[in-house]
Design an enzyme around this catalytic site. Structure first.
Site, short mmCIF file in Angstrom:
data_model
loop_
_atom_site.label_atom_id
_atom_site.label_comp_id
_atom_site.label_asym_id
_atom_site.label_seq_id
_atom_site.Cartn_x
_atom_site.Cartn_y
_atom_site.Cartn_z
N TYR A 122 -3.99 51.50 -30.31
CA TYR A 122 -2.62 51.05 -30.04
C TYR A 122 -2.55 49.52 -30.04
CZ TYR A 122 -0.74 55.59 -28.57
OH TYR A 122 -0.28 56.89 -28.53
N TYR A 171 5.01 59.28 -16.42
CA TYR A 171 3.83 59.84 -15.76
C TYR A 171 3.53 59.10 -14.46
CZ TYR A 171 -1.08 60.07 -14.48
OH TYR A 171 -2.25 60.16 -13.77
N SER A 172 3.39 57.78 -14.52
CA SER A 172 3.02 57.04 -13.32
C SER A 172 4.13 57.08 -12.28
CB SER A 172 2.65 55.59 -13.67
OG SER A 172 3.70 54.93 -14.35
N ALA A 173 5.39 57.15 -12.72
CA ALA A 173 6.50 57.28 -11.77
C ALA A 173 6.42 58.61 -11.02
CB ALA A 173 7.83 57.15 -12.49
N THR A 186 -3.56 58.05 -9.12
CA THR A 186 -3.98 57.18 -10.21
C THR A 186 -3.68 55.72 -9.90
OG1 THR A 186 -3.52 56.60 -12.54
CG2 THR A 186 -1.76 57.64 -11.31
N ASP A 187 -4.45 54.83 -10.50
CA ASP A 187 -4.16 53.40 -10.35
C ASP A 187 -2.89 53.00 -11.11
OD1 ASP A 187 -5.16 53.67 -12.94
OD2 ASP A 187 -6.74 52.18 -12.71
N GLU A 188 -2.39 53.86 -11.97
CA GLU A 188 -1.22 53.51 -12.77
C GLU A 188 0.05 53.37 -11.94
OE1 GLU A 188 -0.66 55.31 -16.60
OE2 GLU A 188 -2.74 56.01 -16.67
N LYS A 192 3.68 60.33 -10.42
CA LYS A 192 2.56 60.26 -9.49
C LYS A 192 2.92 59.40 -8.29
CE LYS A 192 -0.96 61.85 -9.73
NZ LYS A 192 -1.44 63.17 -9.21
N GLU A 215 0.37 66.96 -14.60
CA GLU A 215 0.52 66.52 -15.99
C GLU A 215 0.09 65.05 -16.00
OE1 GLU A 215 1.41 68.13 -18.67
OE2 GLU A 215 2.08 70.03 -17.83
N SER A 216 -0.78 64.68 -16.94
CA SER A 216 -1.41 63.36 -16.80
C SER A 216 -1.44 62.49 -18.05
CB SER A 216 -2.85 63.54 -16.30
OG SER A 216 -3.64 64.20 -17.26
N LEU A 236 -8.68 58.94 -24.71
CA LEU A 236 -9.28 57.95 -25.61
C LEU A 236 -10.74 58.25 -25.95
CD1 LEU A 236 -9.17 55.22 -27.14
CD2 LEU A 236 -9.87 54.13 -24.99
N ASP A 291 2.02 50.06 -31.12
CA ASP A 291 1.78 50.23 -29.69
C ASP A 291 2.76 51.24 -29.12
OD1 ASP A 291 0.52 49.80 -27.32
OD2 ASP A 291 1.02 47.67 -27.17
#
Length: 352
Positions: free
Chosen positions: A216, A159-161, A133-135, A163, A86-87, A199, A303
């Site tokens: 945003y 999400y980034s957590a 991911t770089d996130e 990953k 999930e991204s 995007l 935002d």
């Protein structure tokens, strides 16, 4: 490189592009695509390659341990390239649980199955490549050095957590059990088959429907963009030449502010419609594009919570493996716009 490869999430955006890439590069390799076909998975992304005798599509979930092990055993898999995830950050803000289930528990299930199959059967030459991911590194200021592989993890969204947690599991299975793993942390991808909530495809398709282009906040968030084909080639290089147990950051050295990306797309679509009258016939509702004024659709919205300011990749480590992006962004984004213009049958069922 004749391998028997399990590609998880192989009907998604990057996964499907990887399947096309790998099949073209190594036509004798066996490819097994495992995909749950949730909202972002689409067999149409795989197109004609599914007609190949050595490409097998399996509809299933990576959290199903029995199914995963059965596939490893049935096809004698020696390589796993793990895209399934999930991204979408916005979706993770609305509900974190699916991200934990797929990104964390799903990765754990794959690792456990791979360890059991490869070790029980003495398959010495194996590889588990984890696509991240770089996130996971968090957010940078506008002047901070780009993310290196040694950066501390500071994920800022569910999400980034999720990953980040999966990255740690992959590392742990190497250091604890000796599983042969590699990980790539990649910057934002763009190209064909990109699901319309992201995007670049969202902006393109909203223009074609004369809808607002939502930005945003102030639109000054910065992202590094890499063409998906270059990402696939980077994974190939890591599988061939990367050091087991290592992490490689993959970036395009191509930072853009979100608002500048949107303005660039507006300019290019204005030019397309001005130079080719057929687009106005194909997309009569695209009034701003027909009038050469796509930028008038730009609309600033509140935002999103915890929106990271900047992502940037220090790609020096993978450059030592002789990886450098081949797509210039101006060429890549033009090709991407043209792909969406020419493939309404692909995106029409997905776009809302």
């Amino acid at each position: 490189m004749t391998k028997k490869v399990l590609v998880t999430g192989g009907a998604g955006f990057i996964g499907a592009n990887f399947v096309h890439y790998w099949h073209n590069a190594y036509p004798d390799s066996t490819i097994v695509v495992l995909d749950a076909l949730t909202y972002a998975g689409n067999k149409a992304n795989l197109g004609g390659v599914l007609n190949s005798d050595n490409i097998h599509f399996e509809h299933g979930n990576i959290c199903n341990a029995q199914r995963v092990y059965s596939l490893l055993e049935s096809f004698n898999i020696d390589t796993i390239v793990h895209f399934a995830a999930e991204s979408h950050v916005d979706r993770s803000i609305d509900s974190a649980q699916p991200f934990i289930e797929t990104n964390v528990m799903g990765t754990l299930t794959l690792l456990e199955a791979a360890k059991k199959y490869w070790f029980d059967n003495d398959i010495e030459e194996h590889r588990f490549h984890h696509v991240s991911t770089d996130e996971v590194y968090g957010s940078l200021s506008c002047t901070a050095p780009a993310f290196a592989e040694t950066n501390q993890y500071q994920p800022n969204s569910p999400y980034s957590a999720s990953k980040a947690a999966s990255d740690h599991l992959v590392r742990a299975f190497h250091h604890t059990y000796g599983l042969k793993v590699t990980t790539s942390n990649c910057s934002n991808n763009y190209g064909p088959f990109h699901y319309p909530e992201k995007l670049i495809p969202l902006i393109i398709l909203n223009i074609l429907h004369n809808k607002p282009l939502p930005i945003y906040g102030d639109g000054l968030q910065i992202r590094d963009w890499l063409h998906v084909t270059d990402h696939c080639r980077a994974i190939d290089i890591i599988l061939k030449d990367g050091r087991v147990g290592e992490v490689y950051n993959v970036g395009g050295n191509n930072e853009w502010r979100n608002i500048d990306i949107v303005n660039a797309i507006c300019d290019l679509i204005n030019q397309e419609f001005a130079s080719n009258s057929a687009w106005a016939v194909d997309y009569p509702q695209a009034l701003a594009a027909i009038n050469g004024s796509c930028e008038q659709l730009i609309t600033y919205v509140d935002d999103r919570p915890g929106h990271d300011t900047r992502y940037a990749i220090n790609a020096e480590k993978i450059q030592q493996l002789n990886f450098f992006p081949t797509y210039q962004f101006e060429k890549g984004i033009q090709e991407t716009i043209n792909w969406y213009l020419n493939n309404p049958s692909w995106w029409a069922p997905l776009y809302r």
